[in-house]
Motif scaffolding. Structure first.
Motif, PDB file in Angstrom:
ATOM      1  N   GLU A   9     -13.853  -0.581   5.418  1.00 53.77           N
ATOM      2  CA  GLU A   9     -13.855  -2.025   5.707  1.00 53.77           C
ATOM      3  C   GLU A   9     -15.068  -2.665   5.044  1.00 53.77           C
ATOM      4  O   GLU A   9     -16.161  -2.086   5.036  1.00 53.77           O
ATOM      5  CB  GLU A   9     -13.890  -2.280   7.213  1.00 53.77           C
ATOM      6  CG  GLU A   9     -12.548  -1.984   7.873  1.00 53.77           C
ATOM      7  CD  GLU A   9     -12.524  -2.237   9.375  1.00 53.77           C
ATOM      8  OE1 GLU A   9     -11.468  -2.636   9.890  1.00 53.77           O
ATOM      9  OE2 GLU A   9     -13.563  -2.030  10.030  1.00 53.77           O
ATOM     10  N   LEU A  42      -3.006  -7.524   5.145  1.00 52.55           N
ATOM     11  CA  LEU A  42      -2.940  -6.486   4.100  1.00 52.55           C
ATOM     12  C   LEU A  42      -2.493  -7.059   2.752  1.00 52.55           C
ATOM     13  O   LEU A  42      -2.012  -6.323   1.894  1.00 52.55           O
ATOM     14  CB  LEU A  42      -2.027  -5.322   4.523  1.00 52.55           C
ATOM     15  CG  LEU A  42      -2.373  -4.641   5.849  1.00 52.55           C
ATOM     16  CD1 LEU A  42      -1.462  -3.429   6.071  1.00 52.55           C
ATOM     17  CD2 LEU A  42      -3.827  -4.205   5.918  1.00 52.55           C
ATOM     18  N   LEU A  62       0.831  -1.213   0.000  1.00 52.88           N
ATOM     19  CA  LEU A  62       0.000   0.000   0.000  1.00 52.88           C
ATOM     20  C   LEU A  62       0.871   1.271   0.000  1.00 52.88           C
ATOM     21  O   LEU A  62       1.640   1.496  -0.923  1.00 52.88           O
ATOM     22  CB  LEU A  62      -0.983  -0.037   1.186  1.00 52.88           C
ATOM     23  CG  LEU A  62      -1.938  -1.263   1.212  1.00 52.88           C
ATOM     24  CD1 LEU A  62      -2.781  -1.278   2.493  1.00 52.88           C
ATOM     25  CD2 LEU A  62      -2.853  -1.280  -0.005  1.00 52.88           C
ATOM     26  N   GLN A  71      -7.833  -7.716   5.950  1.00 51.11           N
ATOM     27  CA  GLN A  71      -7.773  -6.713   7.029  1.00 51.11           C
ATOM     28  C   GLN A  71      -6.561  -6.867   7.940  1.00 51.11           C
ATOM     29  O   GLN A  71      -6.137  -5.891   8.557  1.00 51.11           O
ATOM     30  CB  GLN A  71      -9.059  -6.770   7.867  1.00 51.11           C
ATOM     31  CG  GLN A  71     -10.247  -6.083   7.191  1.00 51.11           C
ATOM     32  CD  GLN A  71     -11.500  -6.060   8.057  1.00 51.11           C
ATOM     33  OE1 GLN A  71     -11.435  -6.306   9.265  1.00 51.11           O
ATOM     34  NE2 GLN A  71     -12.640  -5.762   7.447  1.00 51.11           N
ATOM     35  N   ASP A 124      -5.636   5.893   9.177  1.00 50.81           N
ATOM     36  CA  ASP A 124      -4.326   5.391   8.740  1.00 50.81           C
ATOM     37  C   ASP A 124      -4.314   3.889   8.996  1.00 50.81           C
ATOM     38  O   ASP A 124      -3.683   3.409   9.930  1.00 50.81           O
ATOM     39  CB  ASP A 124      -3.221   6.103   9.511  1.00 50.81           C
ATOM     40  CG  ASP A 124      -3.253   7.598   9.290  1.00 50.81           C
ATOM     41  OD1 ASP A 124      -3.125   8.032   8.137  1.00 50.81           O
ATOM     42  OD2 ASP A 124      -3.431   8.342  10.278  1.00 50.81           O
ATOM     43  N   TYR A 125      -5.025   3.182   8.138  1.00 57.27           N
ATOM     44  CA  TYR A 125      -5.312   1.768   8.391  1.00 57.27           C
ATOM     45  C   TYR A 125      -4.046   0.930   8.468  1.00 57.27           C
ATOM     46  O   TYR A 125      -3.848   0.147   9.396  1.00 57.27           O
ATOM     47  CB  TYR A 125      -6.219   1.222   7.279  1.00 57.27           C
ATOM     48  CG  TYR A 125      -6.966  -0.024   7.686  1.00 57.27           C
ATOM     49  CD1 TYR A 125      -8.228   0.072   8.261  1.00 57.27           C
ATOM     50  CD2 TYR A 125      -6.424  -1.289   7.506  1.00 57.27           C
ATOM     51  CE1 TYR A 125      -8.934  -1.069   8.649  1.00 57.27           C
ATOM     52  CE2 TYR A 125      -7.113  -2.425   7.888  1.00 57.27           C
ATOM     53  CZ  TYR A 125      -8.368  -2.312   8.461  1.00 57.27           C
ATOM     54  OH  TYR A 125      -9.051  -3.445   8.849  1.00 57.27           O
ATOM     55  N   GLN A 126      -3.163   1.143   7.500  1.00 50.67           N
ATOM     56  CA  GLN A 126      -1.914   0.366   7.454  1.00 50.67           C
ATOM     57  C   GLN A 126      -1.057   0.680   8.676  1.00 50.67           C
ATOM     58  O   GLN A 126      -0.464  -0.215   9.282  1.00 50.67           O
ATOM     59  CB  GLN A 126      -1.165   0.688   6.159  1.00 50.67           C
ATOM     60  CG  GLN A 126       0.073  -0.155   5.930  1.00 50.67           C
ATOM     61  CD  GLN A 126       0.733   0.135   4.589  1.00 50.67           C
ATOM     62  OE1 GLN A 126       0.358   1.100   3.897  1.00 50.67           O
ATOM     63  NE2 GLN A 126       1.708  -0.675   4.216  1.00 50.67           N
ATOM     64  N   CYS A 183      -8.492   0.145   0.360  1.00 46.64           N
ATOM     65  CA  CYS A 183      -7.617   1.272   0.711  1.00 46.64           C
ATOM     66  C   CYS A 183      -7.250   2.069  -0.540  1.00 46.64           C
ATOM     67  O   CYS A 183      -6.907   1.488  -1.569  1.00 46.64           O
ATOM     68  CB  CYS A 183      -6.327   0.776   1.358  1.00 46.64           C
ATOM     69  SG  CYS A 183      -6.591  -0.050   2.920  1.00 46.64           S
ATOM     70  N   ILE A 230      -5.480   9.918   1.758  1.00 47.71           N
ATOM     71  CA  ILE A 230      -5.783   8.487   1.862  1.00 47.71           C
ATOM     72  C   ILE A 230      -7.160   8.301   2.480  1.00 47.71           C
ATOM     73  O   ILE A 230      -7.669   9.185   3.184  1.00 47.71           O
ATOM     74  CB  ILE A 230      -4.730   7.687   2.680  1.00 47.71           C
ATOM     75  CG1 ILE A 230      -4.600   8.243   4.102  1.00 47.71           C
ATOM     76  CG2 ILE A 230      -3.393   7.683   1.984  1.00 47.71           C
ATOM     77  CD1 ILE A 230      -3.724   7.384   5.005  1.00 47.71           C
ATOM     78  N   ASP A 231      -7.768   7.175   2.159  1.00 47.55           N
ATOM     79  CA  ASP A 231      -9.086   6.846   2.710  1.00 47.55           C
ATOM     80  C   ASP A 231      -9.232   5.327   2.642  1.00 47.55           C
ATOM     81  O   ASP A 231      -8.463   4.654   1.943  1.00 47.55           O
ATOM     82  CB  ASP A 231     -10.185   7.541   1.880  1.00 47.55           C
ATOM     83  CG  ASP A 231     -11.516   7.636   2.640  1.00 47.55           C
ATOM     84  OD1 ASP A 231     -11.664   6.944   3.668  1.00 47.55           O
ATOM     85  OD2 ASP A 231     -12.401   8.378   2.191  1.00 47.55           O
ATOM     86  N   ASN A 232     -10.168   4.792   3.394  1.00 46.41           N
ATOM     87  CA  ASN A 232     -10.405   3.345   3.326  1.00 46.41           C
ATOM     88  C   ASN A 232     -11.776   3.018   3.865  1.00 46.41           C
ATOM     89  O   ASN A 232     -12.401   3.832   4.571  1.00 46.41           O
ATOM     90  CB  ASN A 232      -9.323   2.592   4.114  1.00 46.41           C
ATOM     91  CG  ASN A 232      -9.468   2.811   5.606  1.00 46.41           C
ATOM     92  OD1 ASN A 232     -10.313   2.207   6.268  1.00 46.41           O
ATOM     93  ND2 ASN A 232      -8.648   3.704   6.178  1.00 46.41           N
ATOM     94  N   VAL A 260     -10.513  -4.833   3.416  1.00 49.95           N
ATOM     95  CA  VAL A 260     -10.542  -3.362   3.512  1.00 49.95           C
ATOM     96  C   VAL A 260     -10.087  -2.806   2.168  1.00 49.95           C
ATOM     97  O   VAL A 260      -9.134  -3.291   1.565  1.00 49.95           O
ATOM     98  CB  VAL A 260      -9.675  -2.865   4.699  1.00 49.95           C
ATOM     99  CG1 VAL A 260      -8.247  -3.356   4.591  1.00 49.95           C
ATOM    100  CG2 VAL A 260      -9.707  -1.347   4.811  1.00 49.95           C
TER     101      VAL A 260
END
Lengths: 313, 313
Positions: free
Chosen positions: B310, B282, B149, B279, B183-185, B295, B306-308, B293
């Protein structure tokens, strides 16, 4: 005085609880990480810890994360009960022996590894951290210091050392950590790591301990044959000579190194490296002008020994 | 109820002392790391922290270690006094704002860097961690998760994030850390790091907060022109559509991604990546069968957002 019986703790959570409870009572904690098969060198670290803190924790854990598949993880000597006896014999003893089973088991073991995190492939026991399904993938790297000296021939070694020490620091949560200067590069790497990652821990380095004839104490010495043991004395003897030559005025590192390499080779050892480096940066020196350390690794049979001597001229 | 005035701490040692003293009194500590310029998203993290611990510490520190020389360290927005006002406005407030000057200054600054650890070279302000004389060389790497990502276009980013969070954990010594799933990652990396390095800290992830029109809250949104701001809505709108399509039966990731990329491109954005991944690991998915998810990173003008979302089907 009766020997002190240490508490033996195997669980991470139990270890942390013990430390937090001790700290809540205002006690300070010293920590001595080891891979077991204890000798006088280790005991000197524990005695040093006694000087600085109220309580002392010793860990005994052979870390698979610092062995390459072709290294001697499977033959690393161990004698847990003997170790406990030695710890009991020290005046003041130790409070806790932290003896975990597997610090890389996060509850999703895929069955490939045995309890000591080793995997059998093609009949050979090897470290399985790189290729198992447990998913450990976080590593602490001290990027410059890890590459020199022992790092050249053991590329994943200090990555494994810095990572396991971080894990142990986070589990034991000590105030002071005591490390031996026998593993000089390891000591400097942990010092740097503690500074760079802001651990609230003071790192103390303790001079190495030698046998009566000068051989640096090491758990690996038991694997030397009597003849190899004799040849191995060339390491410390030539180091003593180098220090004495430097103190008498010889400051050219090439000359000092040549003498040492010749002496070890003539005795029948195979030199891995013999380098004179700066005591902090571990960068090679051409001429000794500032505090230096002469570090050696050499093979005798299938045993690799290290030794070093500080030169302050 | 009168606003609560937070204690502002700038020194590492003072911060650690505060935490240890609180813990000695039996208090638990929640920690919310931020780079400042706070918005509703950050405040939701603090409210979450209140649910789990007695005390809450917020750090405000723009970390030079996670910016590449060509990235936007020098233009990252800041408003410290405004931040303090916002923190005071939350019911319950926060107990401490940790606002250090420079977490990479180990007392051997060679004068090249200013107080915020930036070096001026050829008129350009850049992160100077790689090329200064301070000697910071220890990095924490989560080796697989850091590469996917955002890691593809920002190769040193998560190395910097994992390292600064380790430093902050070691200074603040919290019981709980609260991170945003915006900031999912980053959230997954910190979770993995805490597990792998055995930090005694519970990590909690909190859902992202959106503007009324759907745009994910971000400190960088202020740098969008009104027109770019409008175009940027294509990101959340196409994500909402993808989730709805998946819930209606479209499980093929290629189809879902194509729609999103087309929508953003047509709106005038430049997609950096648009990926549907597992999830936890990744890893990219071809078909949605387990918790996934979606992303996205995309540029609007010179702002990267950035956006995501689930997708649990």
């Amino acid at each position: 005085m009766a020997d002190k019986e240490p508490l033996i703790i195997t669980g991470k959570d139990e270890m942390r609880q013990w430390s937090r409870s001790a700290r809540a009572q205002g006690k300070t904690i010293g920590f001595v990480p080891t891979m077991g098969y204890l000798h006088e060198g280790h005991l000197s670290l524990i005695k040093e810890s006694h000087k600085h803190t109220d309580l002392t924790v010793v860990s005994i854990y052979v870390n698979p994360g610092q062995f390459s598949p072709n290294e001697d993880l499977s033959t690393y000597p161990s004698d847990f009960l003997g170790d406990i006896q030695k710890l009991k014999s020290i005046p003041g003893g130790v409070d806790v022996v932290f003896h975990p089973q597997n610090l890389y088991d996060y509850g999703n073991n895929d069955g490939l590894c045995d309890g000591e995190n080793r995997v059998k492939t093609e009949g050979k026991v090897m470290s399985c951290l790189e290729n198992n399904g447990m998913g450990h993938e976080t590593w602490v790297r001290v990027e410059k210091l890890e590459k020199v000296l022992c790092g050249k021939s053991r590329p994943v070694f200090f990555r494994g050392v810095a990572t396991i020490v971080t894990k142990l620091f986070n589990i034991v949560e000590p105030d002071v950590a005591v490390l031996g200067k026998k593993d000089y590069q390891q000591w400097r790497i942990i010092q740097r790591m503690v500074r760079d990652l802001d651990f609230g821990i003071k790192v103390i380095g303790v001079d190495l301990v030698r046998e009566e004839d000068g051989l640096a104490k090491s758990s690996r010495n038991v694997r030397l044959s009597p003849e190899e043991r004799k040849k191995a004395l060339s390491v410390c003897k030539s180091l003593f000579n180098a220090k004495s030559d430097a103190e008498s005025g010889q400051r050219q590192c090439k000359e000092l190194r040549d003498c040492v390499v010749r002496a070890i080779s003539e005795a029948g050892g195979k030199v891995d490296y013999a380098e004179i480096v700066d005591q902090e940066s571990l960068e090679p020196l051409e001429e000794i002008k500032s505090p230096a350390v002469f570090c050696i690794a050499a093979w005798f049979g299938n045993v690799r020994l290290i030794d070093n001597i500080e030169i302050n001229v």
